[in-house]
Write a protein that holds these residues in place. Structure first.
Motif, PDB file in Angstrom:
ATOM      1  N   LEU A  27       0.851  -1.193   0.000  1.00  0.00           N
ATOM      2  CA  LEU A  27       0.000   0.000   0.000  1.00  0.00           C
ATOM      3  C   LEU A  27       0.883   1.237   0.000  1.00  0.00           C
ATOM      4  CD1 LEU A  27      -2.650  -1.091   2.684  1.00  0.00           C
ATOM      5  CD2 LEU A  27      -2.729  -1.415   0.189  1.00  0.00           C
ATOM      6  N   GLY A  28       0.773   2.019  -1.058  1.00  0.00           N
ATOM      7  CA  GLY A  28       1.647   3.166  -1.227  1.00  0.00           C
ATOM      8  C   GLY A  28       1.315   4.330  -0.320  1.00  0.00           C
ATOM      9  N   VAL A  37      -6.376   3.284  -0.963  1.00  0.00           N
ATOM     10  CA  VAL A  37      -6.651   2.647   0.333  1.00  0.00           C
ATOM     11  C   VAL A  37      -8.112   2.828   0.718  1.00  0.00           C
ATOM     12  CG1 VAL A  37      -6.072   2.644   2.788  1.00  0.00           C
ATOM     13  CG2 VAL A  37      -4.252   2.886   1.095  1.00  0.00           C
ATOM     14  N   GLU A  38      -8.661   3.996   0.456  1.00  0.00           N
ATOM     15  CA  GLU A  38     -10.078   4.237   0.764  1.00  0.00           C
ATOM     16  C   GLU A  38     -10.983   3.304  -0.041  1.00  0.00           C
ATOM     17  OE1 GLU A  38     -10.788   8.322  -0.026  1.00  0.00           O
ATOM     18  OE2 GLU A  38      -9.811   9.035   1.805  1.00  0.00           O
ATOM     19  N   GLY A  52      -2.673  -5.990   3.590  1.00  0.00           N
ATOM     20  CA  GLY A  52      -1.886  -4.880   3.098  1.00  0.00           C
ATOM     21  C   GLY A  52      -0.600  -4.701   3.873  1.00  0.00           C
ATOM     22  N   VAL A  53       0.453  -4.329   3.170  1.00  0.00           N
ATOM     23  CA  VAL A  53       1.723  -3.964   3.795  1.00  0.00           C
ATOM     24  C   VAL A  53       1.953  -2.490   3.488  1.00  0.00           C
ATOM     25  CG1 VAL A  53       4.216  -4.311   3.818  1.00  0.00           C
ATOM     26  CG2 VAL A  53       2.693  -6.287   3.649  1.00  0.00           C
ATOM     27  N   PRO A  54       1.814  -1.609   4.483  1.00  0.00           N
ATOM     28  CA  PRO A  54       1.916  -0.169   4.239  1.00  0.00           C
ATOM     29  C   PRO A  54       3.366   0.283   4.063  1.00  0.00           C
ATOM     30  CG  PRO A  54       1.491  -0.575   6.561  1.00  0.00           C
ATOM     31  CD  PRO A  54       1.439  -1.911   5.879  1.00  0.00           C
ATOM     32  N   THR A  55       3.532   1.347   3.264  1.00  0.00           N
ATOM     33  CA  THR A  55       4.863   1.872   2.983  1.00  0.00           C
ATOM     34  C   THR A  55       5.232   3.056   3.881  1.00  0.00           C
ATOM     35  OG1 THR A  55       3.925   3.263   1.254  1.00  0.00           O
ATOM     36  CG2 THR A  55       4.844   1.139   0.569  1.00  0.00           C
ATOM     37  N   SER A  56       4.350   3.417   4.799  1.00  0.00           N
ATOM     38  CA  SER A  56       4.637   4.523   5.716  1.00  0.00           C
ATOM     39  C   SER A  56       3.744   4.405   6.933  1.00  0.00           C
ATOM     40  CB  SER A  56       4.404   5.873   5.032  1.00  0.00           C
ATOM     41  OG  SER A  56       3.026   6.043   4.743  1.00  0.00           O
ATOM     42  N   GLU A  57       4.113   5.135   7.970  1.00  0.00           N
ATOM     43  CA  GLU A  57       3.272   5.165   9.161  1.00  0.00           C
ATOM     44  C   GLU A  57       1.948   5.851   8.851  1.00  0.00           C
ATOM     45  OE1 GLU A  57       3.982   3.596  12.206  1.00  0.00           O
ATOM     46  OE2 GLU A  57       5.338   2.745  10.711  1.00  0.00           O
ATOM     47  N   ALA A  58       1.972   6.854   7.975  1.00  0.00           N
ATOM     48  CA  ALA A  58       0.726   7.543   7.610  1.00  0.00           C
ATOM     49  C   ALA A  58      -0.248   6.582   6.935  1.00  0.00           C
ATOM     50  CB  ALA A  58       1.038   8.719   6.692  1.00  0.00           C
ATOM     51  N   THR A  59       0.264   5.767   6.024  1.00  0.00           N
ATOM     52  CA  THR A  59      -0.598   4.792   5.348  1.00  0.00           C
ATOM     53  C   THR A  59      -1.075   3.723   6.321  1.00  0.00           C
ATOM     54  OG1 THR A  59       0.483   5.174   3.219  1.00  0.00           O
ATOM     55  CG2 THR A  59      -0.710   3.106   3.469  1.00  0.00           C
ATOM     56  N   GLN A  62      -3.922   5.188   8.302  1.00  0.00           N
ATOM     57  CA  GLN A  62      -5.125   5.301   7.473  1.00  0.00           C
ATOM     58  C   GLN A  62      -5.781   3.946   7.283  1.00  0.00           C
ATOM     59  OE1 GLN A  62      -4.554   5.983   3.333  1.00  0.00           O
ATOM     60  NE2 GLN A  62      -6.703   6.459   2.930  1.00  0.00           N
ATOM     61  N   ALA A  63      -4.982   2.936   6.916  1.00  0.00           N
ATOM     62  CA  ALA A  63      -5.529   1.599   6.666  1.00  0.00           C
ATOM     63  C   ALA A  63      -6.140   1.004   7.931  1.00  0.00           C
ATOM     64  CB  ALA A  63      -4.439   0.691   6.115  1.00  0.00           C
ATOM     65  N   GLU A  64      -5.475   1.196   9.063  1.00  0.00           N
ATOM     66  CA  GLU A  64      -6.014   0.691  10.335  1.00  0.00           C
ATOM     67  C   GLU A  64      -7.350   1.348  10.653  1.00  0.00           C
ATOM     68  OE1 GLU A  64      -2.050  -0.585  12.919  1.00  0.00           O
ATOM     69  OE2 GLU A  64      -2.996   1.361  13.264  1.00  0.00           O
TER      70      GLU A  64
END
Length: 233
Positions: A27-28, A37-38, A52-59, A62-64
């Motif tokens: 997940l970019g 992601v939305e 999903g494997v997020p590429t940042s803490e921000a992502t 959001q995903a969580e």
């Protein structure tokens, strides 16, 4: 929603058509990836089973918040697909990424994926890379010396321009999720991305750079005339 955001969402929706149940997804990060992601979360709520494997803490946050199941590359070292945005897309699908500061994790995740799909509005498609400043992630020790090394490496690859230490909106030095700094290189034109990438890789203190070469398999561009799909030869 602004026209630009609508275009990003169109590109994200087209990328979502490639997602199948059971997939492990990278997940970019960034404004376009946020739309993906939305939309993915809506499908998950309807029963789509993915991780999903997020590429940042921000992502990740959001995903969580949207109840998208997440894992790490330690859990899933081989991914089926990575979907991410880009700051520039060259004719050969070489990218400049890192405007959001997540280039290191983004490149690791993209490299772990069997396929990478890039989603962007059509304005990101350029004939020559370099108008967007190239992010270069560096350690926080000896930044002045690292800067000199980068300038020398860039000249060897035919690139010239100012390097600026990235700062946040608050004026403080920007720090990546991995605790590094970013130098943004305003080269204007990058005549040979592969040569520059190789040259930068040899500079002590450079952790990673925002040139993504031979990683994107497909680019989905949304513009006023509709959606265009570009595939790497």
């Amino acid at each position: 929603m602004s026209n630009a955001e609508m275009l990003k969402r169109q590109a994200a929706a087209r990328a979502l058509e490639h997602v199948r149940s059971g997939m492990k997804l990278g997940l970019g990060t960034g404004s376009t990836a946020k739309h993906f992601v939305e939309l993915l979360a809506e499908r998950v709520a309807e029963g789509l089973e993915v991780v999903g494997v997020p590429t940042s803490e921000a992502t990740r946050l959001q995903a969580e918040s949207l109840n998208v199941p997440l894992g790490t590359l330690d859990d899933y070292p081989a991914l089926d697909l990575c979907v991410d945005g880009a700051d520039e897309v060259g004719p050969d699908l070489t990218l400049i990424k890192g405007g959001g500061g997540a280039l290191l994790r983004e490149k690791i995740v993209a490299s772990a994926a069997a396929q990478m799909i890039v989603i962007a509005d059509a304005s990101k498609h350029v004939e020559t890379l370099g108008a967007f400043p190239l992010p270069i992630e560096v350690v926080d020790f000896g930044v002045a010396a690292i800067r000199r090394g980068i300038e020398k490496a860039a000249r060897a690859a035919g690139c010239h321009g100012l390097l600026a230490l990235r700062r946040g909106a608050d004026g403080h030095v920007f720090v990546t999720d991995q605790g590094h700094l970013i130098l943004d290189a305003a080269f204007g034109v990058i005549p040979d991305a592969a040569a520059l990438a190789a040259s930068l890789a040899n500079v002590p203190g450079v952790v990673e750079h925002g040139l993504f070469i031979n990683l994107a398999n497909r680019v989905i561009l949304a513009g006023a005339d509709g959606v265009t799909v570009l595939d790497r030869a």
